[in-house]
Every structure is written in C-alpha cells, then in structure tokens.
Design an enzyme around this catalytic site. Structure first.
Site, PDB file in Angstrom:
ATOM      1  N   ASN A  20      -6.252  13.187 -42.787  1.00 49.36           N
ATOM      2  CA  ASN A  20      -6.867  14.238 -43.610  1.00 49.36           C
ATOM      3  C   ASN A  20      -6.656  13.833 -45.065  1.00 49.36           C
ATOM      4  O   ASN A  20      -5.562  13.963 -45.592  1.00 49.36           O
ATOM      5  CB  ASN A  20      -6.183  15.587 -43.312  1.00 49.36           C
ATOM      6  CG  ASN A  20      -6.717  16.706 -44.196  1.00 49.36           C
ATOM      7  OD1 ASN A  20      -7.725  16.532 -44.878  1.00 49.36           O
ATOM      8  ND2 ASN A  20      -6.027  17.838 -44.184  1.00 49.36           N
ATOM      9  N   TRP A  21      -7.731  13.329 -45.665  1.00 47.46           N
ATOM     10  CA  TRP A  21      -7.604  12.815 -47.038  1.00 47.46           C
ATOM     11  C   TRP A  21      -7.543  13.935 -48.075  1.00 47.46           C
ATOM     12  O   TRP A  21      -7.342  13.667 -49.267  1.00 47.46           O
ATOM     13  CB  TRP A  21      -8.779  11.889 -47.369  1.00 47.46           C
ATOM     14  CG  TRP A  21      -8.697  10.536 -46.718  1.00 47.46           C
ATOM     15  CD1 TRP A  21      -7.672  10.058 -45.943  1.00 47.46           C
ATOM     16  CD2 TRP A  21      -9.666   9.484 -46.777  1.00 47.46           C
ATOM     17  NE1 TRP A  21      -7.952   8.773 -45.514  1.00 47.46           N
ATOM     18  CE2 TRP A  21      -9.171   8.396 -46.021  1.00 47.46           C
ATOM     19  CE3 TRP A  21     -10.907   9.353 -47.391  1.00 47.46           C
ATOM     20  CZ2 TRP A  21      -9.870   7.197 -45.867  1.00 47.46           C
ATOM     21  CZ3 TRP A  21     -11.622   8.169 -47.246  1.00 47.46           C
ATOM     22  CH2 TRP A  21     -11.100   7.098 -46.488  1.00 47.46           C
ATOM     23  N   LYS A  22      -7.765  15.165 -47.631  1.00 43.67           N
ATOM     24  CA  LYS A  22      -7.769  16.318 -48.556  1.00 43.67           C
ATOM     25  C   LYS A  22      -8.699  16.005 -49.740  1.00 43.67           C
ATOM     26  O   LYS A  22      -9.721  15.350 -49.553  1.00 43.67           O
ATOM     27  CB  LYS A  22      -6.339  16.674 -48.964  1.00 43.67           C
ATOM     28  CG  LYS A  22      -5.447  16.832 -47.723  1.00 43.67           C
ATOM     29  CD  LYS A  22      -4.132  17.482 -47.967  1.00 43.67           C
ATOM     30  CE  LYS A  22      -3.354  17.557 -46.645  1.00 43.67           C
ATOM     31  NZ  LYS A  22      -2.117  18.300 -46.732  1.00 43.67           N
ATOM     32  N   HIS A 107      -7.417  24.997 -41.761  1.00 46.75           N
ATOM     33  CA  HIS A 107      -6.249  24.374 -42.396  1.00 46.75           C
ATOM     34  C   HIS A 107      -5.611  25.387 -43.351  1.00 46.75           C
ATOM     35  O   HIS A 107      -6.314  26.082 -44.087  1.00 46.75           O
ATOM     36  CB  HIS A 107      -6.661  23.109 -43.157  1.00 46.75           C
ATOM     37  CG  HIS A 107      -5.474  22.284 -43.553  1.00 46.75           C
ATOM     38  ND1 HIS A 107      -4.627  22.665 -44.576  1.00 46.75           N
ATOM     39  CD2 HIS A 107      -4.970  21.141 -43.042  1.00 46.75           C
ATOM     40  CE1 HIS A 107      -3.658  21.769 -44.687  1.00 46.75           C
ATOM     41  NE2 HIS A 107      -3.844  20.828 -43.772  1.00 46.75           N
ATOM     42  N   GLU A 109      -4.174  25.131 -46.117  1.00 45.62           N
ATOM     43  CA  GLU A 109      -4.493  24.992 -47.542  1.00 45.62           C
ATOM     44  C   GLU A 109      -5.794  25.715 -47.884  1.00 45.62           C
ATOM     45  O   GLU A 109      -6.001  26.119 -49.027  1.00 45.62           O
ATOM     46  CB  GLU A 109      -4.565  23.506 -47.932  1.00 45.62           C
ATOM     47  CG  GLU A 109      -3.178  22.905 -48.037  1.00 45.62           C
ATOM     48  CD  GLU A 109      -3.141  21.387 -47.971  1.00 45.62           C
ATOM     49  OE1 GLU A 109      -4.203  20.736 -47.979  1.00 45.62           O
ATOM     50  OE2 GLU A 109      -2.027  20.844 -47.878  1.00 45.62           O
ATOM     51  N   GLU A 179       0.545  23.069 -37.125  1.00 45.90           N
ATOM     52  CA  GLU A 179       0.901  22.679 -38.484  1.00 45.90           C
ATOM     53  C   GLU A 179       1.769  23.746 -39.120  1.00 45.90           C
ATOM     54  O   GLU A 179       1.231  24.665 -39.763  1.00 45.90           O
ATOM     55  CB  GLU A 179      -0.380  22.560 -39.306  1.00 45.90           C
ATOM     56  CG  GLU A 179      -1.416  21.708 -38.628  1.00 45.90           C
ATOM     57  CD  GLU A 179      -1.974  20.678 -39.572  1.00 45.90           C
ATOM     58  OE1 GLU A 179      -2.151  19.559 -39.131  1.00 45.90           O
ATOM     59  OE2 GLU A 179      -2.152  21.018 -40.752  1.00 45.90           O
ATOM     60  N   GLY A 185       3.140  18.775 -46.559  1.00 43.61           N
ATOM     61  CA  GLY A 185       3.300  18.254 -47.921  1.00 43.61           C
ATOM     62  C   GLY A 185       4.694  18.442 -48.503  1.00 43.61           C
ATOM     63  O   GLY A 185       4.890  18.251 -49.700  1.00 43.61           O
ATOM     64  N   SER A 224       4.027  16.543 -42.726  1.00 47.21           N
ATOM     65  CA  SER A 224       4.981  15.528 -43.163  1.00 47.21           C
ATOM     66  C   SER A 224       5.265  14.445 -42.116  1.00 47.21           C
ATOM     67  O   SER A 224       6.393  13.955 -42.006  1.00 47.21           O
ATOM     68  CB  SER A 224       6.289  16.182 -43.631  1.00 47.21           C
ATOM     69  OG  SER A 224       6.051  16.943 -44.802  1.00 47.21           O
TER      70      SER A 224
HETATM   71  P1  PGA Z   1       1.063  16.142 -44.942  1.00 47.38           P
HETATM   72  O1  PGA Z   1      -0.245  17.008 -44.597  1.00 47.38           O
HETATM   73  O2  PGA Z   1       1.087  15.017 -43.947  1.00 47.38           O
HETATM   74  O3  PGA Z   1       0.845  15.696 -46.333  1.00 47.38           O
HETATM   75  O4  PGA Z   1       2.227  17.050 -44.761  1.00 47.38           O
HETATM   76  C1  PGA Z   1      -0.444  17.414 -43.283  1.00 47.38           C
HETATM   77  C2  PGA Z   1      -1.559  18.358 -43.148  1.00 47.38           C
HETATM   78  O5  PGA Z   1      -2.316  18.625 -44.066  1.00 47.38           O
HETATM   79  O6  PGA Z   1      -1.717  18.875 -42.068  1.00 47.38           O
END
Ligand code: PGA
Length: 266
Positions: A20-22, A107, A109, A179, A185, A224
């Site tokens: 997931n490149w966000k 997600h 976020e 998640e 993060g 993470s």
């Molecule tokens: P991360 O993100 O690996 O940076 O913790 C994971 C995610 O967005 O699910």
C-alpha cells in the site's frame, strides 16, 4: 483443521503480500521501485502473490509496467456509486479499465480522516465485488479499544455490518486485512499471538455466517510489518499474508518481506 482451497487463480497462491503505497511516489520513483520489485519477485510466484496499490493516477503506469508479470495491482479506495455527479470519486468500472483487480476498502487512514462509516465501507465492499474487483477489507481497533478489551466487539461490528446487509457469502473470494490502528505506521506491530487471536475470531465470525465463504477468504495482517517481524508473522498458518505500508516504499525491505512469505516446509 484442513479444508480444500477453492480459490480463483488470483487468490490460489499460498500467501499474499500487498504493497500500500499510500500517497507516495512519482513516475520516476515508481518505475525504479517496480523494476526492483519485478526482478526479485518473479521467482517467488506462485507461492507468494504480490499486489501493489499505488495512488489512483499511477494505475495506468502500473498497468503498463506489470501487465503480463507476476505482480497484480489495485486501488486504495473506490466510490460507492458506479457513475454520476460525484466530484473527486472513482468508480469500480474505472479501476477495471486500468486493469486493477483489487481495491482496499475501509483503511483506517480513510475512515478516520474522511469519516467513513462501517455502512459506507460495506457498500463500497459489495459494489467493488459486484464489478469483479476483489475487495481488501481493512478492520481493526484503536489502542483505547484494545486496552478496554473490546477489540473483538469492534472488529465483529465491522464484519457484521457486511454480513447483515449482504450475507456471509459476501466474503467468498475476498481478502480481509486485520489492521490494528495502533500498529499502523508506528513501528509497533501486533505480536504473533495478538494477530493470530484476531485472525481466529475473524475466521469464526465469517464461518458462522457462511461456512462456504470461509474457504475462499484470505485473512492478512497489516501494521508495521518489516523485514524483522515478517518471517514470524507470515510463516504462521493462520496468517495468509501481509498488507505493508512504509516498508513497501523501500524495495529491499519489501522484497525481504515477500521472501519471508515463501513456505519453508513442503
Ligand atoms: P505500515 O502501514 O506498514 O506503514 O504500518 C500498514 C497499513 O497501512 O496497513
């Protein structure tokens, strides 16, 4: 417990690793990253299935770079409508036009920053599925919810919203990524025990709703994941793969994570 795997070709491999490149990347960096991914990841197929989810504008780039390769691509979000006056939204049909097979929905976020409700997420999940995309449903609890011991209630409600609306069969041939929000993060991944306990809860919840759907559902862990913890998480039989954020932006780290998903026993 063992059961036959009746997965479509894109889900048939043993483990799935999603990048997931966000909101990261540009044309040049994406190309370099994909060049490194593709070189190293080809030998891992079909044991490891890799899916890359770039920001929307780069789906066309992914299509041209990955077509015919072992890497599939998908989006990080989708609209809950197919067509119409929805400024800024992207419909499932548009994703399919660019060869996407997968889409992340729910997600944290997004659900936190854009106030997406469980009901909204359920609608996106189903619409994506009806249009031939494989939805990747993100579920998970906050730190406060975990400390209060209500994490199963929270994740249960996220799943039940879909089950009540569309039936447990909605989960057939889909992906759920557990998640924990406190792990995303932060550098603080869930322990294998914490992840496995929630995976078992998700498994039982879906199985109770539809004993067939569970056979083609993949349950991933995200939060993470890094080259240090990937092996322990990914070699666990209850964990079907990982959703990777930060470490997916570093080719070396991501490739290492993918290698950790290759089964060590035959
Ligand atoms: P991360 O993100 O690996 O940076 O913790 C994971 C995610 O967005 O699910």
């Amino acid at each position: 417990m063992s059961f036959p795997l009746v997965s479509p070709p894109h889900l048939a491999s043993t483990k799935i690793v999603i990048a997931n490149w966000k909101m990261h990347g540009d044309l040049q960096r994406n190309q370099a990253l994909m060049h490194a991914y593709l070189q190293a990841l080809s030998p891992l197929a079909p044991e490891v299935k890799v899916i890359v989810c770039p920001p929307y504008p780069y789906l066309a780039q992914l299509q041209s770079l990955c077509q015919g390769s072992v890497v599939s691509w998908g989006a990080q979000n989708v609209a809950k409508n197919v067509i119409g006056a929805y400024t800024g939204e992207v419909s499932p049909r548009m994703l399919i036009d660019f060869g996407a097979q997968y889409v992340i929905v729910g997600h944290s976020e997004r659900s936190t920053a854009y106030c997406e409700s469980d009901e909204n997420i359920a609608e996106k999940f189903m619409l994506a599925k009806q249009h031939g995309l494989t939805p990747i449903l993100c579920v998970g609890e906050t730190l406060l919810e975990r400390e209060a011991g209500v994490m199963e209630r929270v994740v249960g409600k996220q799943l039940e919203t879909i089950i009540q609306r569309f039936g447990g069969c909605a989960f057939a041939n889909t992906i759920i990524s557990y998640e924990p929000i406190w792990a995303i993060g932060t550098g603080l991944a869930a322990s294998v025990d914490q992840a496995v306990a929630m995976h078992q809860f998700i498994h039982e919840t879906v199985k109770t709703a539809d004993s067939d759907a569970i056979q083609t559902l993949k349950i991933l862990y995200g939060g993470s994941v890094n080259p240090q913890n990937a092996l322990q998480l990914l070699q666990h039989p209850e964990i079907d793969g990982a959703l990777v954020g930060r470490c997916a932006l570093d080719a070396e780290a991501f490739i290492e994570i993918c290698k950790s998903a290759v089964p060590t026993t035959v």
